[in-house]
Scaffold this motif. Structure first.
Motif, PDB file in Angstrom:
ATOM      1  N   UNK A   1     122.564  50.415 -27.581  1.00 11.91           N
ATOM      2  CA  UNK A   1     122.476  49.680 -26.311  1.00 11.91           C
ATOM      3  C   UNK A   1     123.815  49.594 -25.601  1.00 11.91           C
ATOM      4  N   UNK A   2     124.912  49.930 -26.305  1.00 15.93           N
ATOM      5  CA  UNK A   2     126.215  49.869 -25.644  1.00 15.93           C
ATOM      6  C   UNK A   2     126.503  51.142 -24.848  1.00 15.93           C
ATOM      7  N   UNK A   3     125.591  52.111 -24.934  1.00 15.90           N
ATOM      8  CA  UNK A   3     125.718  53.308 -24.111  1.00 15.90           C
ATOM      9  C   UNK A   3     126.780  54.265 -24.605  1.00 15.90           C
TER      10      UNK A   3
ATOM     11  N   UNK B   1     132.326  49.706 -38.429  1.00 17.56           N
ATOM     12  CA  UNK B   1     131.634  49.693 -37.138  1.00 17.56           C
ATOM     13  C   UNK B   1     131.398  51.112 -36.630  1.00 17.56           C
ATOM     14  N   UNK B   2     132.420  51.943 -36.698  1.00 17.48           N
ATOM     15  CA  UNK B   2     132.304  53.324 -36.221  1.00 17.48           C
ATOM     16  C   UNK B   2     131.295  54.109 -37.056  1.00 17.48           C
TER      17      UNK B   2
ATOM     18  N   UNK C   1     132.662  50.505 -29.061  1.00 18.99           N
ATOM     19  CA  UNK C   1     132.219  49.110 -29.007  1.00 18.99           C
ATOM     20  C   UNK C   1     131.942  48.588 -30.410  1.00 18.99           C
ATOM     21  N   UNK C   2     131.258  49.398 -31.223  1.00 26.06           N
ATOM     22  CA  UNK C   2     130.957  48.959 -32.591  1.00 26.06           C
ATOM     23  C   UNK C   2     132.247  48.768 -33.401  1.00 26.06           C
TER      24      UNK C   2
ATOM     25  N   UNK D   1     138.884  50.386 -29.886  1.00 30.75           N
ATOM     26  CA  UNK D   1     137.760  50.715 -29.000  1.00 30.75           C
ATOM     27  C   UNK D   1     138.102  51.892 -28.103  1.00 30.75           C
ATOM     28  N   UNK D   2     139.314  51.921 -27.578  1.00 33.07           N
ATOM     29  CA  UNK D   2     139.629  52.934 -26.584  1.00 33.07           C
ATOM     30  C   UNK D   2     140.308  54.166 -27.167  1.00 33.07           C
TER      31      UNK D   2
END
Lengths: 345, 251
Positions: free
Chosen positions: A122-124, A110-111, A130-131, A263-264
């Motif tokens: 689109x996730x900004x 994803x990253x 997010x990915x 994610x974080x």
């Protein structure tokens, strides 16, 4: 013994965690006097003190940088150590960690997709995060689906499916990285795999930390089933629990927690392996105590790991994943070398 | 509580393990299932304790089909003593036996003094009370088996299924275990290797051979020289003393 753990050990750990946060927030590359640090926190939390405390460099360092990091450390440390405990039960193997069923490769893919191919714009701002979360969650679903092909999923089939899908994701990630000629972004990617709490913000914490808490309490309430998982399918069913649906449920809840931590904070290794092991050694495998103690210890561990990361190199920050592995790996070797604790092999 | 198995058939791929087995264990009776290796004893028991689903046929508890019970409800009716391993984790003996209370608990219930009392009583019955704080994996095979029996007793069910429970036990504890389960008053179905132990403790014997019931009845009428020779392929002499029967094997 049980009673003592609940009435003494847990309150002590809560206290240690609270004190750790209060102490850790005063430590950093910028020297700020204790009193100023606590004044800012008191003002923000309870509105005590003058309004001048709401602005200025001291306020920003304490309230916008240090404290959000520490709160995120609490959430991520809790998420990783509990999902380590849960994964070890799900696959019935004491060497499992939160990433074992493909979550690491899935989130890495994803990253990679986000950073090198620009997917997820689109996730900004935090598209990579997010990915990575989506990658972690999708691969968990895929592992569940694949392990149910040709008969119900068992612990072994989950492991095999995890290994297979992990390999697929790694292959695609490596292919993309190999074809990319953007050394800048590859450097960012490398840093991401080493983990950092540096991106912590209150609005991220407001999502991550409460969900982790809820998941943690959920797993604490499941202590009986988690115990039965260690006995295996046959014994569990004779004691009234069909593990099949529980495994899938736990896997997805755990994927949610690990996905949020990825994610974080990116990838932070060894926390989810070492904390459960150390706690098992001291307090045994009964999940009614294992789950809450691991949750608190994982949080305390990550709070101090983050402090060390910030101060160990003057003027720079060490990625937290490196530090946890540097601390974790020797502890792991030490545990292995101790004859009393054989990992059950 | 009565357990009955009706026309149980089990197939793995094309291989028939059980070919239509009927068995009835009336309330409070001790049923022994004997037969050579591979005759289907464990498979039959696994159908009764829900690890296997029969291809055809059904199990009934007092006329209610077992498949209509949830796993938890079934575990309040039937406890199991079988061979299980712990795969790398460890519990104390007390924690192990306390798991027998799991079917009686909801997710948020705590174990109360009553549960701990039941655990203590079960450990006392099996002579394991001194081992309460010991780690389960540090025990010998026989001691582990007695802890598993204590767990089944702590489950407080009307039925007990024993899958070769006396493996690992020396002769004294073999007899002790059989006596404990017999005195429990439960309906018991047990797979037993040792024919003399089966004859000594069981009310009824079912002899399984190649997936079928070959004989059924009270021990003294079931065990004959001819049957033992035919089913197990060994020569035996039977000594009878009133209702008791002793089997001596010969080459």
């Amino acid at each position: 013994m049980k009673k003592r753990i609940n009435t003494i050990v847990l309150p002590v750990l809560v206290l240690v965690l609270g004190l750790s946060i209060l102490l850790a927030v005063t430590i950093g590359s910028v020297q700020i006097p204790f009193t100023d640090v606590y004044k800012v926190i008191l003002y923000e939390l309870f509105g005590i003190g003058s309004a001048e405390l709401a602005t200025g460099a001291v306020h920003d360092v304490v309230w916008l940088i240090r404290l959000p990091r520490l709160v995120l450390a609490v959430g991520v440390g809790m998420a990783l150590s509990i999902s380590g405990v849960v994964m070890q039960s799900i696959v019935r193997n004491p060497l499992a960690d939160p990433y074992i069923l493909g979550v690491s490769s899935g989130s890495y893919l994803g990253a990679v997709l986000a950073l090198l191919l620009g997917l997820g714009k689109m996730f900004g701002g935090n598209a990579v995060g997010v990915m990575a979360f989506i990658g972690a969650f999708i691969i968990s679903l895929a592992v569940v689906a694949l392990s149910n092909v040709g008969g119900k999923a068992s612990a072994v089939k989950l492991l095999l499916a995890g290994t297979a899908l992990s390999a697929v994701c790694s292959a695609f990630s490596n292919f993309i990285v190999y074809r990319a000629n953007d050394s800048n972004r590859i450097q960012i990617l490398v840093n991401w795999t080493m983990g950092s709490l540096g991106a912590a913000k209150w609005n991220i914490n407001a999502v991550v930390v409460p969900i982790v808490f809820v998941c943690a309490i959920f797993f604490w309430s499941q202590f009986r089933t988690l115990n039965l998982m260690l006995l295996g399918d046959e014994a569990a069913i004779s004691l009234g629990v069909d593990l099949y649906t529980r495994r899938i449920l736990y896997l997805l809840v755990s994927a949610l927690m690990v996905g949020l931590s990825v994610y974080s904070a990116g990838m932070i290794g060894f926390v989810g392996l070492i904390i459960p092991h150390a706690i098992r050694m001291i307090f045994g495998s009964d999940h009614r105590t294992l789950v809450p103690i691991c949750a608190l210890t994982g949080s305390i561990f990550l709070v101090w790991a983050d402090v060390l990361c910030r101060v160990i190199i003057r003027g720079a920050e060490l990625p937290i994943g490196i530090l946890t592995s540097m601390i974790g790996a020797p502890i792991f070797v030490y545990l292995m070398a101790r004859r009393k604790y054989s990992f059950g092999v | 509580m009565e357990i009955s198995a009706e026309n149980i058939q089990v197939q793995f791929d094309k291989k028939e393990i059980l070919k239509g087995v009927d068995l009835v264990a009336r309330s409070g009776r001790f049923i022994g299932v004997v037969g050579p290796n591979g005759s289907g004893k464990s498979t039959l028991l696994k159908c009764i304790y829900r690890v296997l689903k029969p291809t055809k046929g059904a199990i009934y508890l007092d006329d209610v089909a077992l498949r209509n019970y949830s796993a938890k409800e079934a575990a309040k009716k039937i406890a199991v003593v079988a061979q299980h391993n712990l795969a790398g984790f460890d519990f104390t003996v007390q924690e192990m036996v306390l798991m027998g209370r799991a079917p009686h608990k909801n997710a948020l219930d705590r174990d109360n003094a009553h549960d701990y009392q039941i655990v203590d009583d079960a450990l006392k019955t099996t002579g394991m009370e001194a081992f309460k704080e010991r780690s389960f994996s540090s025990l010998s095979g026989g001691e582990q088996q007695r802890v598993i029996l204590a767990r089944a007793l702590a489950q407080q069910t009307p039925c007990l299924i024993l899958d070769e429970p006396t493996n690992h036990l020396d002769i004294r504890y073999q007899l002790q275990l059989m006596r404990i389960v017999k005195e429990s008053g439960c309906t018991i179905i047990s797979a037993i290797h040792d024919l003399n132990i089966a004859a000594r403790y069981c009310d009824e014997i079912y002899v399984l051979s190649k997936g079928c019931i070959r004989a059924h009845g009270a021990p003294h009428s079931v065990f004959t020289k001819e049957l033992i020779n035919e089913v197990f392929g060994v020569k035996a002499t039977l000594l009878r003393e009133q209702d008791e029967i002793f089997i001596v094997f010969r080459e």
